[in-house]
Design a protein around this motif. Sequence first.
Motif, PDB file in Angstrom:
ATOM      1  N   ARG A  48       0.949  -1.299   0.434  1.00 30.61           N
ATOM      2  CA  ARG A  48       0.210  -0.653   0.040  1.00 30.61           C
ATOM      3  C   ARG A  48       0.479   1.351  -0.275  1.00 30.61           C
ATOM      4  N   SER A  89       1.846   3.141   2.678  1.00 33.62           N
ATOM      5  CA  SER A  89       3.519   2.820   4.204  1.00 33.62           C
ATOM      6  C   SER A  89       4.797   3.254   3.557  1.00 33.62           C
ATOM      7  N   THR A  90       5.393   3.794   4.533  1.00 30.02           N
ATOM      8  CA  THR A  90       6.448   3.899   4.321  1.00 30.02           C
ATOM      9  C   THR A  90       7.631   3.047   3.714  1.00 30.02           C
ATOM     10  N   ASN A  91       7.752   1.965   4.823  1.00 25.18           N
ATOM     11  CA  ASN A  91       8.577   1.380   3.650  1.00 25.18           C
ATOM     12  C   ASN A  91       8.374   0.560   2.290  1.00 25.18           C
ATOM     13  N   GLY A 130      -0.970  -5.171   2.319  1.00 24.10           N
ATOM     14  CA  GLY A 130      -1.195  -4.758   2.991  1.00 24.10           C
ATOM     15  C   GLY A 130      -1.923  -4.125   3.573  1.00 24.10           C
ATOM     16  N   VAL A 175      -1.534  -9.814   2.539  1.00 19.96           N
ATOM     17  CA  VAL A 175      -0.437 -10.704   2.985  1.00 19.96           C
ATOM     18  C   VAL A 175      -0.648 -11.616   3.144  1.00 19.96           C
ATOM     19  N   SER A 186       4.881 -11.865   6.063  1.00 16.76           N
ATOM     20  CA  SER A 186       3.335 -11.149   5.561  1.00 16.76           C
ATOM     21  C   SER A 186       3.272  -9.829   5.547  1.00 16.76           C
ATOM     22  N   ARG A 187       4.577  -9.206   5.551  1.00 18.64           N
ATOM     23  CA  ARG A 187       4.922  -7.493   5.507  1.00 18.64           C
ATOM     24  C   ARG A 187       4.401  -7.085   4.004  1.00 18.64           C
ATOM     25  N   VAL A 188       4.793  -5.875   3.895  1.00 18.68           N
ATOM     26  CA  VAL A 188       4.767  -5.297   2.927  1.00 18.68           C
ATOM     27  C   VAL A 188       6.063  -3.986   2.973  1.00 18.68           C
ATOM     28  N   PRO A 189       7.646  -3.661   2.159  1.00 14.00           N
ATOM     29  CA  PRO A 189       6.543  -4.372   0.699  1.00 14.00           C
ATOM     30  C   PRO A 189       7.485  -5.718   0.422  1.00 14.00           C
ATOM     31  N   GLU A 239      11.951  -6.889   2.438  1.00 14.89           N
ATOM     32  CA  GLU A 239      13.055  -6.694   3.364  1.00 14.89           C
ATOM     33  C   GLU A 239      13.243  -4.226   2.219  1.00 14.89           C
ATOM     34  N   SER A 240      12.610  -4.107   2.941  1.00 13.28           N
ATOM     35  CA  SER A 240      13.171  -2.455   2.001  1.00 13.28           C
ATOM     36  C   SER A 240      13.444  -1.696   1.576  1.00 13.28           C
TER      37      SER A 240
HETATM   38  N1  LIG Z   1      11.768  -4.478   7.732  1.00 12.68           N
HETATM   39  C1  LIG Z   1      10.527  -4.045   7.504  1.00 12.68           C
HETATM   40  C2  LIG Z   1       9.078  -4.250   7.168  1.00 12.68           C
HETATM   41  C3  LIG Z   1       8.415  -3.970   6.344  1.00 12.68           C
HETATM   42  C4  LIG Z   1       6.767  -3.930   7.737  1.00 12.68           C
HETATM   43  O1  LIG Z   1       6.649  -3.719   9.083  1.00 12.68           O
HETATM   44  N2  LIG Z   1       6.165  -3.231   7.043  1.00 12.68           N
HETATM   45  C5  LIG Z   1       4.585  -2.588   7.221  1.00 12.68           C
HETATM   46  C6  LIG Z   1       4.033  -1.786   6.485  1.00 12.68           C
HETATM   47  S1  LIG Z   1       5.508   0.325   6.963  1.00 12.68           S
HETATM   48  C7  LIG Z   1       3.186  -3.464   6.979  1.00 12.68           C
HETATM   49  O2  LIG Z   1       3.924  -4.558   6.386  1.00 12.68           O
HETATM   50  N3  LIG Z   1       2.094  -3.543   7.718  1.00 12.68           N
HETATM   51  C8  LIG Z   1       1.354  -4.084   7.881  1.00 12.68           C
HETATM   52  C9  LIG Z   1       0.302  -4.602   7.309  1.00 12.68           C
HETATM   53  O3  LIG Z   1       0.215  -3.523   5.976  1.00 12.68           O
HETATM   54  O4  LIG Z   1      -0.041  -5.757   6.564  1.00 12.68           O
HETATM   55  C10 LIG Z   1      10.887  -4.192   5.612  1.00 12.68           C
HETATM   56  O5  LIG Z   1      11.709  -2.750   5.434  1.00 12.68           O
HETATM   57  O6  LIG Z   1      10.653  -4.121   4.527  1.00 12.68           O
END
Ligand SMILES: N[C@@H](CCC(=O)N[C@@H](CS)C(=O)NCC(=O)O)C(=O)O
Length: 206
Positions: free
Chosen positions: A7, A10-12, A33, A39, A51-54, A65-66
């Motif tokens: 999405r 999201s900062t990442n 996400g 996810v 199950s995380r983005v991106p 891993e962003s």
């Molecule tokens: N270390 C990971 C962290 C990824 C992370 O925590 N992403 C968050 C969004 S910033 C996420 O997936 N949250 C759950 C979601 O959006 O459903 C990266 O940098 O990619």
Amino acid sequence: MLKIWGRGNSTNVKKALWAAKELSIPYENIPAGGAYGIVASPEYRAINPNSRVPAIEDDGFALWESNTIVRYLAAKYGKSTLHIEDAAARASAEKWMDWATSSIAIPFRDVFWNTVRLAPDQQDHAAKDKGLAECSAMFAIADAALASEPYLSGADFGVGDIPLGCFAYAWFEMPIKRPDHPHLFAWYERLKSRPAYRKAVMTPLT
Ligand SMILES: N[C@@H](CCC(=O)N[C@@H](CS)C(=O)NCC(=O)O)C(=O)O
């Protein structure tokens, strides 16, 4: 075509979208996400078991891993632009990527959620104030570094600027009390002049 899951608020995810735009890589963004779900599906977990983005898929190569995604895109598509060839210069820039994740991301989350995401009656002011103090101390370190060079990547914009640049947008646009960091602010102004930053990062804070 490059696929970027995540999405756009999201900062990442913004890191990956911004890097792709800087490099003019055609891509498909699949919102995932948060409210978009996806996810937790077995198909997505095969790409990113966290199950995380991106996450991305590029020519059959899946990656999560962003910061690593930004490095990969720069190394593959940005040899003469975002990627830095010299090992010491590259490490000097890349340390800011890992630093942003290990130092700012957690206190920043407390500030962001308790300013933007949570309803006023659910906000934790103590957590927000602690996050503000910690982020301010960290941003002061970047401010000092930016006193002697225009970018965290050195003389030119590069991968080292991308993670903190994503945090900086929210930091400067949220209605919060910030200390005066003139070099950081001047750097943020330089980032704002980049079309890719404006398109991928400067989107409504939600
Ligand atoms: N270390 C990971 C962290 C990824 C992370 O925590 N992403 C968050 C969004 S910033 C996420 O997936 N949250 C759950 C979601 O959006 O459903 C990266 O940098 O990619």
